[in-house]
Design a protein around this motif. Structure first.
Motif, PDB file in Angstrom:
ATOM      1  N   MET A   1       0.751  -1.059  -0.012  1.00 33.26           N
ATOM      2  CA  MET A   1      -0.066   0.186   0.087  1.00 33.26           C
ATOM      3  C   MET A   1       0.830   1.277   0.309  1.00 33.26           C
ATOM      4  O   MET A   1       1.894   1.392   0.823  1.00 33.26           O
ATOM      5  N   THR A   2       0.819   2.336  -0.961  1.00 33.98           N
ATOM      6  CA  THR A   2       1.462   3.486  -1.163  1.00 33.98           C
ATOM      7  C   THR A   2       0.844   4.346   0.100  1.00 33.98           C
ATOM      8  O   THR A   2      -0.264   4.347   0.554  1.00 33.98           O
ATOM      9  N   LYS A   3       1.830   5.446   0.429  1.00 38.78           N
ATOM     10  CA  LYS A   3       1.342   6.364   1.429  1.00 38.78           C
ATOM     11  C   LYS A   3       0.080   7.207   0.927  1.00 38.78           C
ATOM     12  O   LYS A   3      -0.983   7.349   1.591  1.00 38.78           O
ATOM     13  N   ASP A   4       0.081   7.443  -0.580  1.00 39.89           N
ATOM     14  CA  ASP A   4      -0.988   8.145  -0.872  1.00 39.89           C
ATOM     15  C   ASP A   4      -2.367   7.198  -0.797  1.00 39.89           C
ATOM     16  O   ASP A   4      -3.648   7.780  -0.439  1.00 39.89           O
ATOM     17  N   ASP A   5      -2.250   6.026  -1.085  1.00 39.38           N
ATOM     18  CA  ASP A   5      -3.432   5.096  -0.971  1.00 39.38           C
ATOM     19  C   ASP A   5      -3.937   4.890   0.442  1.00 39.38           C
ATOM     20  O   ASP A   5      -5.042   5.181   0.615  1.00 39.38           O
ATOM     21  N   ALA A   6      -2.892   4.989   1.482  1.00 38.50           N
ATOM     22  CA  ALA A   6      -3.205   5.099   2.939  1.00 38.50           C
ATOM     23  C   ALA A   6      -3.922   6.307   3.398  1.00 38.50           C
ATOM     24  O   ALA A   6      -5.206   6.413   4.014  1.00 38.50           O
ATOM     25  N   ILE A   7      -3.469   7.343   2.804  1.00 34.02           N
ATOM     26  CA  ILE A   7      -4.287   8.578   3.184  1.00 34.02           C
ATOM     27  C   ILE A   7      -5.460   8.732   2.450  1.00 34.02           C
ATOM     28  O   ILE A   7      -6.448   9.266   3.148  1.00 34.02           O
ATOM     29  N   ASP A   8      -5.680   8.202   1.371  1.00 34.29           N
ATOM     30  CA  ASP A   8      -6.874   8.205   0.716  1.00 34.29           C
ATOM     31  C   ASP A   8      -7.899   7.407   1.519  1.00 34.29           C
ATOM     32  O   ASP A   8      -9.203   7.605   1.756  1.00 34.29           O
ATOM     33  N   LEU A   9      -7.404   6.523   2.022  1.00 33.68           N
ATOM     34  CA  LEU A   9      -8.285   5.501   2.968  1.00 33.68           C
ATOM     35  C   LEU A   9      -8.607   5.730   4.443  1.00 33.68           C
ATOM     36  O   LEU A   9      -9.453   5.113   4.994  1.00 33.68           O
ATOM     37  N   SER A  10      -7.853   6.858   4.944  1.00 32.97           N
ATOM     38  CA  SER A  10      -7.849   7.095   6.301  1.00 32.97           C
ATOM     39  C   SER A  10      -9.245   7.411   6.757  1.00 32.97           C
ATOM     40  O   SER A  10      -9.595   7.092   7.848  1.00 32.97           O
ATOM     41  N   GLY A  11      -9.877   8.224   6.101  1.00 31.98           N
ATOM     42  CA  GLY A  11     -11.242   8.701   6.377  1.00 31.98           C
ATOM     43  C   GLY A  11     -12.344   7.214   6.412  1.00 31.98           C
ATOM     44  O   GLY A  11     -12.899   7.273   7.385  1.00 31.98           O
ATOM     45  N   ALA A  12     -12.255   6.564   5.341  1.00 37.31           N
ATOM     46  CA  ALA A  12     -13.026   5.553   5.282  1.00 37.31           C
ATOM     47  C   ALA A  12     -12.608   4.402   6.613  1.00 37.31           C
ATOM     48  O   ALA A  12     -13.550   3.583   6.938  1.00 37.31           O
ATOM     49  N   TYR A  13     -11.357   4.400   6.786  1.00 37.16           N
ATOM     50  CA  TYR A  13     -10.908   3.527   8.111  1.00 37.16           C
ATOM     51  C   TYR A  13     -11.678   4.314   9.288  1.00 37.16           C
ATOM     52  O   TYR A  13     -12.230   3.521  10.201  1.00 37.16           O
ATOM     53  N   ALA A  14     -11.567   5.212   9.538  1.00 37.26           N
ATOM     54  CA  ALA A  14     -11.865   6.022  10.739  1.00 37.26           C
ATOM     55  C   ALA A  14     -13.500   5.936  10.754  1.00 37.26           C
ATOM     56  O   ALA A  14     -14.182   5.773  11.965  1.00 37.26           O
ATOM     57  N   MET A  15     -14.431   5.733   9.797  1.00 36.29           N
ATOM     58  CA  MET A  15     -15.958   5.298   9.640  1.00 36.29           C
ATOM     59  C   MET A  15     -16.093   3.946   9.722  1.00 36.29           C
ATOM     60  O   MET A  15     -17.106   3.654   9.586  1.00 36.29           O
ATOM     61  N   ASP A  16     -14.938   3.125   9.988  1.00 30.82           N
ATOM     62  CA  ASP A  16     -15.136   1.697   9.608  1.00 30.82           C
ATOM     63  C   ASP A  16     -15.784   1.172   8.414  1.00 30.82           C
ATOM     64  O   ASP A  16     -16.755   0.313   8.470  1.00 30.82           O
ATOM     65  N   GLU A  24      -6.915  -4.304   7.093  1.00 33.53           N
ATOM     66  CA  GLU A  24      -5.702  -4.836   7.645  1.00 33.53           C
ATOM     67  C   GLU A  24      -4.370  -4.378   7.123  1.00 33.53           C
ATOM     68  O   GLU A  24      -3.600  -4.232   7.707  1.00 33.53           O
ATOM     69  N   ALA A  25      -4.514  -4.141   5.565  1.00 30.04           N
ATOM     70  CA  ALA A  25      -3.280  -3.539   4.798  1.00 30.04           C
ATOM     71  C   ALA A  25      -3.130  -2.181   5.599  1.00 30.04           C
ATOM     72  O   ALA A  25      -2.164  -1.821   5.676  1.00 30.04           O
ATOM     73  N   PHE A  26      -4.409  -1.501   5.621  1.00 29.40           N
ATOM     74  CA  PHE A  26      -4.322  -0.123   6.334  1.00 29.40           C
ATOM     75  C   PHE A  26      -3.514  -0.059   7.842  1.00 29.40           C
ATOM     76  O   PHE A  26      -2.768   0.906   7.888  1.00 29.40           O
ATOM     77  N   ARG A  27      -3.891  -0.790   8.625  1.00 30.12           N
ATOM     78  CA  ARG A  27      -3.134  -1.036  10.019  1.00 30.12           C
ATOM     79  C   ARG A  27      -1.942  -1.346   9.810  1.00 30.12           C
ATOM     80  O   ARG A  27      -1.039  -0.896  10.599  1.00 30.12           O
ATOM     81  N   ALA A  31       1.092   1.080  11.239  1.00 31.30           N
ATOM     82  CA  ALA A  31       2.291   0.701  12.200  1.00 31.30           C
ATOM     83  C   ALA A  31       3.472   1.337  11.876  1.00 31.30           C
ATOM     84  O   ALA A  31       4.308   1.324  12.899  1.00 31.30           O
ATOM     85  N   GLU A  32       3.867   1.665  10.500  1.00 28.16           N
ATOM     86  CA  GLU A  32       5.135   2.186  10.010  1.00 28.16           C
ATOM     87  C   GLU A  32       5.066   3.590   9.726  1.00 28.16           C
ATOM     88  O   GLU A  32       6.090   4.255   9.241  1.00 28.16           O
ATOM     89  N   CYS A  33       3.815   4.324   9.663  1.00 27.30           N
ATOM     90  CA  CYS A  33       3.636   5.498   9.203  1.00 27.30           C
ATOM     91  C   CYS A  33       2.862   6.358  10.122  1.00 27.30           C
ATOM     92  O   CYS A  33       1.870   6.342  10.285  1.00 27.30           O
ATOM     93  N   PRO A  34       3.742   7.402  10.778  1.00 25.19           N
ATOM     94  CA  PRO A  34       3.051   8.214  11.905  1.00 25.19           C
ATOM     95  C   PRO A  34       2.070   9.079  11.158  1.00 25.19           C
ATOM     96  O   PRO A  34       1.040   9.721  11.917  1.00 25.19           O
ATOM     97  N   GLU A  39      -3.257  11.373  10.666  1.00 23.94           N
ATOM     98  CA  GLU A  39      -4.547  11.466   9.831  1.00 23.94           C
ATOM     99  C   GLU A  39      -5.733  10.827  10.071  1.00 23.94           C
ATOM    100  O   GLU A  39      -6.942  11.391  10.264  1.00 23.94           O
ATOM    101  N   THR A  40      -5.600   9.626  10.371  1.00 26.49           N
ATOM    102  CA  THR A  40      -6.726   8.587  10.993  1.00 26.49           C
ATOM    103  C   THR A  40      -7.400   9.089  12.171  1.00 26.49           C
ATOM    104  O   THR A  40      -8.490   9.229  12.382  1.00 26.49           O
TER     105      THR A  40
END
Length: 123
Positions: A1-16, A24-27, A31-34, A39-40
Motif C-alpha cells: 500500500m502506498t502512502k497516497d493510498d493510505a491517506i485516501d483510505l484514512s477517512g474510510a477507516y475512521a468510519m469503519d 488489515e493492510a491499512f493497519r 504501524a510504520e507511518c506516523p 491523519e486517521t
C-alpha cells in the motif's frame, strides 16, 4: 500500500467502512507511518464530533413552529405529468412537497433553544 493510498483510505477507516483486507493492510501501513496514523486520528475525532452534533435533540418548540407554519402554507396537489414531460431537477414540481419549491420558510432553533421561522433559506 502506498502512502497516497493510505491517506485516501484514512477517512474510510475512521468510519469503519473498509473491507477486512483493506483494513488489515491499512493497519499494517499505519504501524510504520506516523503521518497516516495522525491523519486517521483526526478523521476519528471529526466523526465523533459529527456523531455528537447529530444526536442533539431538537428544542421542544420546533415541532409546534413547523406544524404552525405548515398550516399557514398553501398546500397544492402535484401537477399531473404531461405525456412527454421530463421531471424537473430536484425530483418534484414546485409546491408538491417533494422539492423546496413550495416552502414559505424554514423552522430554525438557535443555540438558546428559541425557535423562529426563517423567511429566507438558512445556509
Amino acid at each position: 500500500m502506498t502512502k497516497d493510498d493510505a491517506i485516501d483510505l484514512s477517512g474510510a477507516y475512521a468510519m469503519d467502512a473498509l473491507e477486512q483486507e483493506e483494513r488489515e493492510a491499512f493497519r499494517r501501513h499505519c504501524a510504520e507511518c506516523p503521518e497516516c496514523t495522525r491523519e486517521t486520528v483526526r478523521h476519528q475525532e471529526a466523526a465523533a464530533w459529527l456523531a455528537l452534533a447529530a444526536s442533539r435533540p431538537p428544542p421542544e418548540c420546533l415541532k409546534v413552529r413547523v406544524l404552525a407554519e405548515a398550516a399557514r402554507t398553501p398546500q397544492f396537489p402535484p401537477l399531473p405529468p404531461a405525456d412527454d414531460a421530463t421531471p424537473p431537477a430536484g425530483g418534484g414540481s414546485a409546491g408538491d412537497g417533494t422539492s423546496g419549491g413550495g416552502a414559505a420558510g424554514s423552522a430554525v432553533a438557535d443555540d438558546d433553544g428559541d425557535c423562529y421561522v426563517a423567511r429566507e433559506p438558512v445556509v
